[in-house]
Every structure is written in C-alpha cells, then in structure tokens.
Scaffold this active site. Structure first.
Site, PDB file in Angstrom:
ATOM      1  N   CYS A 234      39.386  41.064  45.178  1.00 37.37           N
ATOM      2  CA  CYS A 234      39.248  39.881  44.353  1.00 37.37           C
ATOM      3  C   CYS A 234      38.253  39.004  45.678  1.00 37.37           C
ATOM      4  CB  CYS A 234      40.233  39.233  43.775  1.00 37.37           C
ATOM      5  SG  CYS A 234      40.987  40.331  42.662  1.00 37.37           S
ATOM      6  N   ALA A 236      34.858  37.928  45.917  1.00 39.16           N
ATOM      7  CA  ALA A 236      33.466  37.002  45.777  1.00 39.16           C
ATOM      8  C   ALA A 236      33.959  35.609  45.297  1.00 39.16           C
ATOM      9  CB  ALA A 236      32.780  37.549  44.663  1.00 39.16           C
ATOM     10  N   GLY A 239      34.370  33.574  50.696  1.00 37.68           N
ATOM     11  CA  GLY A 239      34.760  32.691  51.727  1.00 37.68           C
ATOM     12  C   GLY A 239      35.590  33.455  52.718  1.00 37.68           C
ATOM     13  N   ASP A 255      35.250  43.401  44.060  1.00 35.39           N
ATOM     14  CA  ASP A 255      35.303  42.324  42.951  1.00 35.39           C
ATOM     15  C   ASP A 255      34.828  42.946  41.950  1.00 35.39           C
ATOM     16  OD1 ASP A 255      35.641  39.093  43.115  1.00 35.39           O
ATOM     17  OD2 ASP A 255      34.431  39.710  41.578  1.00 35.39           O
ATOM     18  N   ASP A 281      36.641  47.233  38.933  1.00 34.31           N
ATOM     19  CA  ASP A 281      37.862  46.727  38.403  1.00 34.31           C
ATOM     20  C   ASP A 281      39.059  46.890  39.035  1.00 34.31           C
ATOM     21  OD1 ASP A 281      40.045  45.630  36.951  1.00 34.31           O
ATOM     22  OD2 ASP A 281      38.819  46.027  35.140  1.00 34.31           O
ATOM     23  N   ASP A 297      43.321  37.368  46.731  1.00 28.53           N
ATOM     24  CA  ASP A 297      42.895  36.008  46.290  1.00 28.53           C
ATOM     25  C   ASP A 297      42.847  36.256  44.842  1.00 28.53           C
ATOM     26  OD1 ASP A 297      42.548  33.452  46.370  1.00 28.53           O
ATOM     27  OD2 ASP A 297      40.292  33.617  46.946  1.00 28.53           O
ATOM     28  N   CYS A 350      44.691  29.529  43.921  1.00 26.71           N
ATOM     29  CA  CYS A 350      44.225  28.478  43.946  1.00 26.71           C
ATOM     30  C   CYS A 350      44.819  27.441  42.916  1.00 26.71           C
ATOM     31  CB  CYS A 350      42.893  27.969  44.279  1.00 26.71           C
ATOM     32  SG  CYS A 350      41.799  28.853  43.096  1.00 26.71           S
TER      33      CYS A 350
HETATM   34  C1  SAM Z   1      39.826  33.128  43.171  1.00 30.18           C
HETATM   35  S1  SAM Z   1      38.329  34.242  42.979  1.00 30.18           S
HETATM   36  C2  SAM Z   1      38.021  34.887  44.521  1.00 30.18           C
HETATM   37  C3  SAM Z   1      37.373  33.878  45.735  1.00 30.18           C
HETATM   38  C4  SAM Z   1      37.187  34.677  47.008  1.00 30.18           C
HETATM   39  N1  SAM Z   1      38.387  35.262  47.428  1.00 30.18           N
HETATM   40  C5  SAM Z   1      36.634  33.696  47.922  1.00 30.18           C
HETATM   41  O1  SAM Z   1      37.448  33.422  49.002  1.00 30.18           O
HETATM   42  O2  SAM Z   1      35.383  33.377  47.996  1.00 30.18           O
HETATM   43  C6  SAM Z   1      38.790  35.569  42.056  1.00 30.18           C
HETATM   44  C7  SAM Z   1      37.884  36.879  41.976  1.00 30.18           C
HETATM   45  O3  SAM Z   1      38.473  37.609  41.097  1.00 30.18           O
HETATM   46  C8  SAM Z   1      37.422  38.526  40.503  1.00 30.18           C
HETATM   47  N2  SAM Z   1      38.280  39.588  39.661  1.00 30.18           N
HETATM   48  C9  SAM Z   1      38.820  38.938  38.452  1.00 30.18           C
HETATM   49  N3  SAM Z   1      39.353  40.213  38.048  1.00 30.18           N
HETATM   50  C10 SAM Z   1      39.174  41.137  38.823  1.00 30.18           C
HETATM   51  C11 SAM Z   1      39.587  42.487  38.655  1.00 30.18           C
HETATM   52  N4  SAM Z   1      40.401  42.844  37.550  1.00 30.18           N
HETATM   53  N5  SAM Z   1      39.145  43.175  39.784  1.00 30.18           N
HETATM   54  C12 SAM Z   1      38.527  42.727  40.686  1.00 30.18           C
HETATM   55  N6  SAM Z   1      38.075  41.466  40.704  1.00 30.18           N
HETATM   56  C13 SAM Z   1      38.661  40.715  39.682  1.00 30.18           C
HETATM   57  C14 SAM Z   1      36.655  37.540  40.005  1.00 30.18           C
HETATM   58  O4  SAM Z   1      35.444  38.206  39.745  1.00 30.18           O
HETATM   59  C15 SAM Z   1      36.652  36.279  41.216  1.00 30.18           C
HETATM   60  O5  SAM Z   1      35.423  36.540  41.981  1.00 30.18           O
END
Ligand code: SAM
Length: 418
Positions: A234, A236, A239, A255, A281, A297, A350
């Site tokens: 996860c 994107a 950071g 992601d 996914d 994350d 978060c």
């Molecule tokens: C909290 S954000 C991540 C922020 C990132 N780690 C950063 O530091 O910039 C959560 C991310 O989880 C991804 N996400 C949500 N469900 C997911 C899944 N089932 N599999 C993979 N990624 C997923 C979303 O697209 C989103 O980018």
C-alpha cells in the site's frame, strides 16, 4: 445583471461542499468542480471549502442562533450561509463581499432569508474561536478513547493550517536546508517550514526532498537499517517508499491504484531513487518470494490527517471505520505470510481510531503466536516519541503542539519468530 467578482469560486465551493457532505467525496476529488477556474479562483474555492469544514459545527450553531426555524442540513440556504460565514471567520473576507457573493448562490430561492440571517450575524459580530467544535460524534469518540485533553488539543489544531514538513534522504542536507531557509529540524532528515508553495521551494525540481508529515515518516524509521529486501505494501504516493529506497533497501512497492502509482513513479524520478513498482490488489496478489521486512501502511479512515483534510471527520462514520478495520485485518494476515522468519513487519495507519490501531494489532497478536512486538528504540525514533507500554507508537493531537503538531498516527513493529 452585472457579474459579481469571485462568484465562480463560491459556486464551485458550494458544489464541493455538497459533494463532500452528501456524497462522501474527498475535498481533493471534489476540487474537480473548480477545474475550469483560474488558479487563484481555484485556490480560493478550495480555501473556502476547507475553512467551512474546519468550523462546520460552529458555523451551524451561529446560523441556528439567527433563524426561527432550523434550516435543513442540506438546504441551499444553510450551505450558502456556511460558506459566507467561513469566509468571514477563516479568510477575513470583507462583509460586503461576503454578502454580495452569498446571495447569487440562492438565486430563485430564499435570497431574503439568507440576506436577513447574514445581516443579523454580521451586525452582531461573528466570534472567531481558536478551538472550534469537532462534529459531535467524533468529539465524543475521541474523548472516550483518548480523554478530554486530547479532544481539546484536536479542537485547537483544526483551527490552524498545519506546517509543511519535508523529508530529506540525507540528514546533513536537511540540517543545512533548515539553516538556510529558516526551518526547524524536529528529527533526523526532517525540516519543518511554515506553510509555503511546494513547487516554489528551493530544491523541489532537483528532488532534494519530498513533502511528508513528520508523523508519517516514523513507520519507515522502524524498518531495521540492514533489512535488505523490503516490501512496501500500500505504497502510493510513496513517501515511505522514498524513505526506504533512500536507506538503501531493495524495495518492492505494491499498490492497487494505477494513478497513485503514477504519482509514486514521478516522485521516484524526481528524487532519483529506485524501487520496483507493482500494480496489484494485495488481497489477491502473491509475491514470488518472502521478504526481510514489510511495511504495511494500510488504507484507513485517515482521521489522523484531519488538520490537512478536515472532511475526514465527516466521512469516517462508524460503519466506514468498521469496514476499514476488516480490510486492515485481512491485509495484515496476508502480509504476515510473506515475511521471512525473523523478519519485521511494520503496521501503520494514519488513524485516530483504536479499532484500526491498538485493537487491531492486539487481536492480530492473539491470533498469531508467531509474532510479537518489538518496540522502537531511542536511536530509531525522535526524542519526543515514546513507545507505549505495549510497545506500539501512538501519535495523538497535542504532541509537539508548540511546534505546530503532528498528524495522528499508529504504528507497531511486529517480529516473526517462527
Ligand atoms: C495510506 S495510503 C498509502 C500511503 C503511502 N504508504 C505513502 O507513504 O505515501 C493507502 C494506499 O493503499 C492502497 N490500497 C488500498 N487498498 C489496497 C489493496 N487492496 N491492495 C493494495 N493497495 C491498496 C491505496 O491505493 C493507497 O494508495
């Protein structure tokens, strides 16, 4: 009729507010209603929408104090009044402009009512609270979970625009940058600046740093320096991927969102850092090998980001938090299987909701005896962060308040023994 200056921005703000409150959109995605405006008008529409959401319960109380019958929540009259009062309180818009831009929003509708209520309130004098109320449900929930002092700190934080934190790959560079640009360094590789336009800051184009709230930079600090093969799950917009890559790990970043991974790719290109990107996914994906460390994350209610994204307070209803926790539980259980024995899994959200943090990790540890918590060490975390008795790290409103505060966060480092 002559056109009213700045009316386009107010119309866009009205549509944005409606999309956020009635349809549960984020302010960022609702900003599409402002896409045809000039950049200054677009910024104004966003600022009005943001200020309205920061102070919504206070604005509603003011409106209710000046009407005999309560205006329905989603009525145009209430929406127009909310926007008008937010401009007066949060943006210092002069009274005549507040009135002139509010009335056309209810053309063909309750113009006289809106004019009357605004006139009454502006004559009376509109109070500016430095600790506006949070939505009732949220304030109650946080008071129960964290106590009165934290709820009060959250109120004072929502009144302010947060500072801008930058993360550098190299600490020497961060210290030099802080000195040269009047910033503060609150942790290794961090520089905190007053709010500023990111693209205009020195070093943006050269990729010397990336924008990242200091709290959001803590989970990657818990990945051991010598980890090696790291899965950033996860990931994107990246950071934490950039932190891991800058720490010389071999990073696989997964992601499910193609567009968010596009932003991650741009970020890596700009900062000249490397990671292998996978669009997948995580509930269906299977890696080809196990990893030395995993940073998960997880997607969550994001209520910890309320200073930057006040709409989270309205989107994160109990049912959303519960379904988020269910997704986090599944992601954590899958990630646990992709870790080498002896490896480290850092779980982070978060969120200011125990259901997505403390309760979730406690249940995970109970269900999977192979794992235990390894608290962050003093050498890994900034001095103002102390792990809890259970070993996890919880960042609450009120911490570092004088320096501008932090986003709310939860993180736990889990070690797989067998
Ligand atoms: C909290 S954000 C991540 C922020 C990132 N780690 C950063 O530091 O910039 C959560 C991310 O989880 C991804 N996400 C949500 N469900 C997911 C899944 N089932 N599999 C993979 N990624 C997923 C979303 O697209 C989103 O980018």
């Amino acid at each position: 009729m002559p056109s009213v200056e700045g009316l386009g921005a107010r119309k866009a703000a009205l549509r944005m507010l409606d999309a956020v409150l009635r349809k549960g959109q984020t302010l960022e995605s609702a900003a599409s209603f402002a896409r045809d405006l000039s950049p200054p008008d677009r910024a104004l529409a966003l600022a009005i929408g943001g200020e309205t959401l920061r102070r919504l319960p206070d604005l509603d109380a003011l409106i209710d104090s000046a009407t005999r019958q309560r205006l329905p929540d989603d009525s145009k009259a209430r929406m127009a009044l909310r926007l008008a009062l937010a401009q007066k309180i949060g943006l210092g818009t002069p009274d005549h402009a507040v009135v002139a831009t509010a009335l056309p929003l209810v053309d063909g509708g309750p113009r006289r009512l809106v004019h009357g209520v605004l006139g009454t309130l502006l004559r009376r004098g509109v109070p500016v609270s430095d600790a506006p109320c949070l939505p009732e449900q949220v304030e109650h929930r946080w008071r129960v979970a964290w106590g009165e002092e934290v709820a009060q700190a959250a109120r004072s934080q929502i009144a302010k625009r947060p500072e801008l934190d930058l993360t550098f790959a190299d600490d020497g560079e961060a210290q030099a940058y802080a000195e040269a640009h009047g910033g503060l360094s609150l942790a290794p590789r961090n520089v905190r600046l007053g709010s500023a336009s990111v693209a205009e800051l020195a070093g943006f184009g050269e990729g010397r740093w990336w924008v990242q709230d200091l709290a959001a930079s803590l989970p990657a600090r818990l990945v051991p320096a010598a980890a090696g093969e790291v899965l950033d799950l996860c990931a994107a917009p990246g950071g934490k991927t950039m932190q891991l890559a800058a720490a010389a790990h071999h990073v696989t970043a997964v992601d499910s969102s193609e567009s968010r991974l596009g932003r991650l790719r741009e970020n890596l290109d700009r900062t000249h850092l490397e990671a292998q990107l996978v669009t997948a996914d995580a509930l269906g994906w299977e890696p080809e090998r196990q990893f030395d460390a995993i940073l998960l994350d997880a997607p969550c209610s994001a209520t910890g980001t309320f200073r930057r994204h006040p709409e989270v307070l309205y989107r994160a209803r109990p049912a959303i938090i519960a379904s988020g926790a269910e997704l986090q539980r599944k992601l954590l259980a899958r990630a646990a299987e992709w870790l080498k024995p002896g490896g480290v899994l850092v779980y982070a959200v978060c969120s200011l909701e125990p259901q997505e943090g403390e309760e979730l990790v406690a249940a995970f540890l109970q269900a999977d005896p192979r794992f235990s918590i390894e608290p962050g060490k003093a050498s890994e975390l900034p001095e103002f962060v102390t792990p809890s008795q259970q070993g996890w790290v919880r960042i609450l409103p009120g911490l570092l308040e004088e320096q501008g505060g932090l986003d709310g966060f939860f993180m736990a480092r889990l070690v797989r023994r067998g």
